[in-house]
Design a protein around this motif. Sequence first.
Motif, PDB file in Angstrom:
ATOM      1  N   GLN A  81     -25.101  -5.118 -33.282  1.00  0.00           N
ATOM      2  CA  GLN A  81     -25.921  -4.084 -32.804  1.00  0.00           C
ATOM      3  C   GLN A  81     -25.252  -2.853 -32.340  1.00  0.00           C
ATOM      4  O   GLN A  81     -25.550  -1.753 -32.645  1.00  0.00           O
ATOM      5  N   VAL A  82     -23.914  -2.932 -32.234  1.00  0.00           N
ATOM      6  CA  VAL A  82     -23.075  -1.737 -31.980  1.00  0.00           C
ATOM      7  C   VAL A  82     -22.851  -0.908 -32.992  1.00  0.00           C
ATOM      8  O   VAL A  82     -23.115   0.198 -33.253  1.00  0.00           O
ATOM      9  N   ILE A  83     -22.555  -1.765 -34.259  1.00  0.00           N
ATOM     10  CA  ILE A  83     -22.363  -0.933 -35.440  1.00  0.00           C
ATOM     11  C   ILE A  83     -23.769  -0.322 -36.157  1.00  0.00           C
ATOM     12  O   ILE A  83     -23.572   0.815 -36.399  1.00  0.00           O
ATOM     13  N   SER A  84     -24.929  -0.658 -35.652  1.00  0.00           N
ATOM     14  CA  SER A  84     -26.147  -0.090 -36.062  1.00  0.00           C
ATOM     15  C   SER A  84     -26.261   1.165 -35.093  1.00  0.00           C
ATOM     16  O   SER A  84     -26.997   2.070 -35.518  1.00  0.00           O
ATOM     17  N   GLY A  85     -26.047   0.775 -33.990  1.00  0.00           N
ATOM     18  CA  GLY A  85     -26.594   1.765 -32.868  1.00  0.00           C
ATOM     19  C   GLY A  85     -25.621   2.913 -32.778  1.00  0.00           C
ATOM     20  O   GLY A  85     -26.193   4.041 -32.625  1.00  0.00           O
ATOM     21  N   VAL A  86     -24.438   2.778 -33.236  1.00  0.00           N
ATOM     22  CA  VAL A  86     -23.567   3.875 -33.370  1.00  0.00           C
ATOM     23  C   VAL A  86     -23.984   4.859 -34.410  1.00  0.00           C
ATOM     24  O   VAL A  86     -23.697   6.303 -34.245  1.00  0.00           O
ATOM     25  N   GLY A  87     -24.539   4.355 -35.367  1.00  0.00           N
ATOM     26  CA  GLY A  87     -25.315   5.309 -36.525  1.00  0.00           C
ATOM     27  C   GLY A  87     -26.111   6.430 -35.806  1.00  0.00           C
ATOM     28  O   GLY A  87     -26.070   7.480 -36.340  1.00  0.00           O
ATOM     29  N   PHE A  88     -26.932   5.908 -34.919  1.00  0.00           N
ATOM     30  CA  PHE A  88     -27.721   7.018 -34.216  1.00  0.00           C
ATOM     31  C   PHE A  88     -26.915   8.024 -33.422  1.00  0.00           C
ATOM     32  O   PHE A  88     -27.270   9.300 -33.592  1.00  0.00           O
ATOM     33  N   LEU A  89     -25.883   7.690 -32.816  1.00  0.00           N
ATOM     34  CA  LEU A  89     -25.222   8.758 -32.250  1.00  0.00           C
ATOM     35  C   LEU A  89     -24.448   9.532 -33.243  1.00  0.00           C
ATOM     36  O   LEU A  89     -24.338  10.614 -33.016  1.00  0.00           O
ATOM     37  N   GLY A  90     -23.832   8.752 -34.469  1.00  0.00           N
ATOM     38  CA  GLY A  90     -23.367   9.900 -35.401  1.00  0.00           C
ATOM     39  C   GLY A  90     -24.479  10.735 -36.143  1.00  0.00           C
ATOM     40  O   GLY A  90     -24.141  11.797 -36.341  1.00  0.00           O
ATOM     41  N   VAL A  91     -25.714  10.361 -36.127  1.00  0.00           N
ATOM     42  CA  VAL A  91     -26.732  11.418 -36.636  1.00  0.00           C
ATOM     43  C   VAL A  91     -26.671  12.758 -35.646  1.00  0.00           C
ATOM     44  O   VAL A  91     -26.862  13.795 -36.222  1.00  0.00           O
ATOM     45  N   GLY A  92     -26.384  12.630 -34.318  1.00  0.00           N
ATOM     46  CA  GLY A  92     -26.512  13.801 -33.488  1.00  0.00           C
ATOM     47  C   GLY A  92     -25.302  14.671 -33.715  1.00  0.00           C
ATOM     48  O   GLY A  92     -25.280  15.835 -33.430  1.00  0.00           O
ATOM     49  N   THR A  93     -24.312  14.345 -34.603  1.00  0.00           N
ATOM     50  CA  THR A  93     -23.104  15.188 -34.949  1.00  0.00           C
ATOM     51  C   THR A  93     -23.203  15.648 -36.396  1.00  0.00           C
ATOM     52  O   THR A  93     -22.548  16.747 -36.755  1.00  0.00           O
ATOM     53  N   ILE A  94     -24.489  15.348 -36.958  1.00  0.00           N
ATOM     54  CA  ILE A  94     -24.700  15.844 -38.410  1.00  0.00           C
ATOM     55  C   ILE A  94     -25.686  17.007 -38.162  1.00  0.00           C
ATOM     56  O   ILE A  94     -26.627  16.857 -37.655  1.00  0.00           O
ATOM     57  N   MET A  95     -25.229  18.074 -38.609  1.00  0.00           N
ATOM     58  CA  MET A  95     -26.298  19.257 -38.614  1.00  0.00           C
ATOM     59  C   MET A  95     -26.157  19.963 -39.695  1.00  0.00           C
ATOM     60  O   MET A  95     -25.432  20.133 -40.713  1.00  0.00           O
ATOM     61  N   ILE A  96     -27.630  20.543 -40.272  1.00  0.00           N
ATOM     62  CA  ILE A  96     -27.779  21.366 -41.332  1.00  0.00           C
ATOM     63  C   ILE A  96     -27.925  22.906 -40.777  1.00  0.00           C
ATOM     64  O   ILE A  96     -28.986  23.092 -40.255  1.00  0.00           O
ATOM     65  N   THR A  97     -27.224  23.683 -41.132  1.00  0.00           N
ATOM     66  CA  THR A  97     -27.407  24.975 -40.707  1.00  0.00           C
ATOM     67  C   THR A  97     -28.328  25.689 -41.412  1.00  0.00           C
ATOM     68  O   THR A  97     -29.133  25.273 -42.307  1.00  0.00           O
ATOM     69  N   GLY A  98     -28.697  27.007 -40.833  1.00  0.00           N
ATOM     70  CA  GLY A  98     -29.910  27.576 -41.303  1.00  0.00           C
ATOM     71  C   GLY A  98     -29.889  28.101 -42.808  1.00  0.00           C
ATOM     72  O   GLY A  98     -30.772  28.537 -43.472  1.00  0.00           O
ATOM     73  N   GLN A 101     -25.933  24.474 -44.989  1.00  0.00           N
ATOM     74  CA  GLN A 101     -24.567  23.655 -44.973  1.00  0.00           C
ATOM     75  C   GLN A 101     -24.731  22.634 -44.226  1.00  0.00           C
ATOM     76  O   GLN A 101     -25.524  22.531 -42.954  1.00  0.00           O
ATOM     77  N   VAL A 102     -24.279  21.450 -44.731  1.00  0.00           N
ATOM     78  CA  VAL A 102     -24.093  20.168 -43.896  1.00  0.00           C
ATOM     79  C   VAL A 102     -22.883  20.060 -43.243  1.00  0.00           C
ATOM     80  O   VAL A 102     -21.735  20.326 -43.631  1.00  0.00           O
ATOM     81  N   ARG A 103     -23.232  19.885 -42.100  1.00  0.00           N
ATOM     82  CA  ARG A 103     -21.863  19.672 -41.061  1.00  0.00           C
ATOM     83  C   ARG A 103     -21.767  18.469 -40.407  1.00  0.00           C
ATOM     84  O   ARG A 103     -22.829  18.026 -39.935  1.00  0.00           O
ATOM     85  N   GLY A 104     -20.521  17.778 -40.152  1.00  0.00           N
ATOM     86  CA  GLY A 104     -20.400  16.864 -39.180  1.00  0.00           C
ATOM     87  C   GLY A 104     -20.608  15.286 -39.853  1.00  0.00           C
ATOM     88  O   GLY A 104     -20.241  14.376 -39.137  1.00  0.00           O
ATOM     89  N   LEU A 105     -20.427  15.427 -41.188  1.00  0.00           N
ATOM     90  CA  LEU A 105     -20.485  13.917 -41.837  1.00  0.00           C
ATOM     91  C   LEU A 105     -19.281  13.153 -41.498  1.00  0.00           C
ATOM     92  O   LEU A 105     -19.129  11.980 -41.280  1.00  0.00           O
ATOM     93  N   THR A 106     -17.983  13.975 -41.434  1.00  0.00           N
ATOM     94  CA  THR A 106     -16.804  13.297 -41.331  1.00  0.00           C
ATOM     95  C   THR A 106     -16.729  12.787 -39.828  1.00  0.00           C
ATOM     96  O   THR A 106     -16.274  11.711 -39.641  1.00  0.00           O
ATOM     97  N   THR A 107     -17.346  13.659 -38.954  1.00  0.00           N
ATOM     98  CA  THR A 107     -17.099  13.305 -37.459  1.00  0.00           C
ATOM     99  C   THR A 107     -18.210  11.965 -37.352  1.00  0.00           C
ATOM    100  O   THR A 107     -17.519  11.155 -36.537  1.00  0.00           O
ATOM    101  N   ALA A 108     -18.983  12.036 -37.922  1.00  0.00           N
ATOM    102  CA  ALA A 108     -19.922  10.873 -37.644  1.00  0.00           C
ATOM    103  C   ALA A 108     -19.424   9.599 -38.293  1.00  0.00           C
ATOM    104  O   ALA A 108     -19.440   8.660 -37.769  1.00  0.00           O
ATOM    105  N   ALA A 109     -18.704   9.499 -39.451  1.00  0.00           N
ATOM    106  CA  ALA A 109     -18.192   8.505 -40.019  1.00  0.00           C
ATOM    107  C   ALA A 109     -16.834   8.272 -39.044  1.00  0.00           C
ATOM    108  O   ALA A 109     -16.584   6.985 -38.986  1.00  0.00           O
ATOM    109  N   CYS A 110     -16.306   9.141 -38.304  1.00  0.00           N
ATOM    110  CA  CYS A 110     -15.204   8.860 -37.491  1.00  0.00           C
ATOM    111  C   CYS A 110     -15.626   7.982 -36.252  1.00  0.00           C
ATOM    112  O   CYS A 110     -14.803   6.929 -35.922  1.00  0.00           O
TER     113      CYS A 110
END
Length: 231
Positions: A81-98, A101-110
Amino acid sequence: MWRWFVDTAASWTTAGFMLRLVFSMVVGTLVGIDRAMKRRGAGVKTHVLVCLGSALVMLTSEYLVRTFPEAKADLTRMGAQVISGVGFLGVGTIMITGRNQVRGLTTAACLWVCACVGLAAGAGFVEGAAYALILIFITLKIFTKVDMMVHERANVFSFYLEFNANKSVAGFMDEIRTWNVRISGFDVMKSKLKGEGPTAIMTLEVKDKQLKKTLLHDIQMMEHVRFVEEL
């Protein structure tokens, strides 16, 4: 010393509990520092909390199995449940700029890998967690340079474009076709801002080495283009 550390952490003792939790904090701190130095949204505190919380979950799972053997508890269920749940937290670090540009993929993976290392540390597998930490830093430090080298040798480029007006798109396409490139993708979208020209995502295949070096600059200098950014 290392063998004592590994054996003690694997034991079901107070010293073992503390070593598991402290080690997970160290992992979160080190990975978080790398992200914080690059001014990412999830920094030291976020990574420490994710890693520490994951370790605690595995300790709790082991505690339940040891304390209530008759319940036949699944040691891996809470960790899953932790492994799947952290995925939702990671989504919050991924941003698509106006400008797409996709930002935050590496941080989400970290964040996700910190949770996994925390689970390993919480289960007492600190030796594997330590090796994972080394490989994580190799990935963050060395493979960043590998990414840059691969990018420099790439033949495919994607661009975000903003045009001055609707008629600019046709003029741009006519000019780009005179270059030694192949257009493998071109998606035009209406601008979200009133009075602005259309936008587009374009993918080009370039084989000319000299053109690859000046491609972005050459597009920027075109009269039809108001803004261009490589994706």
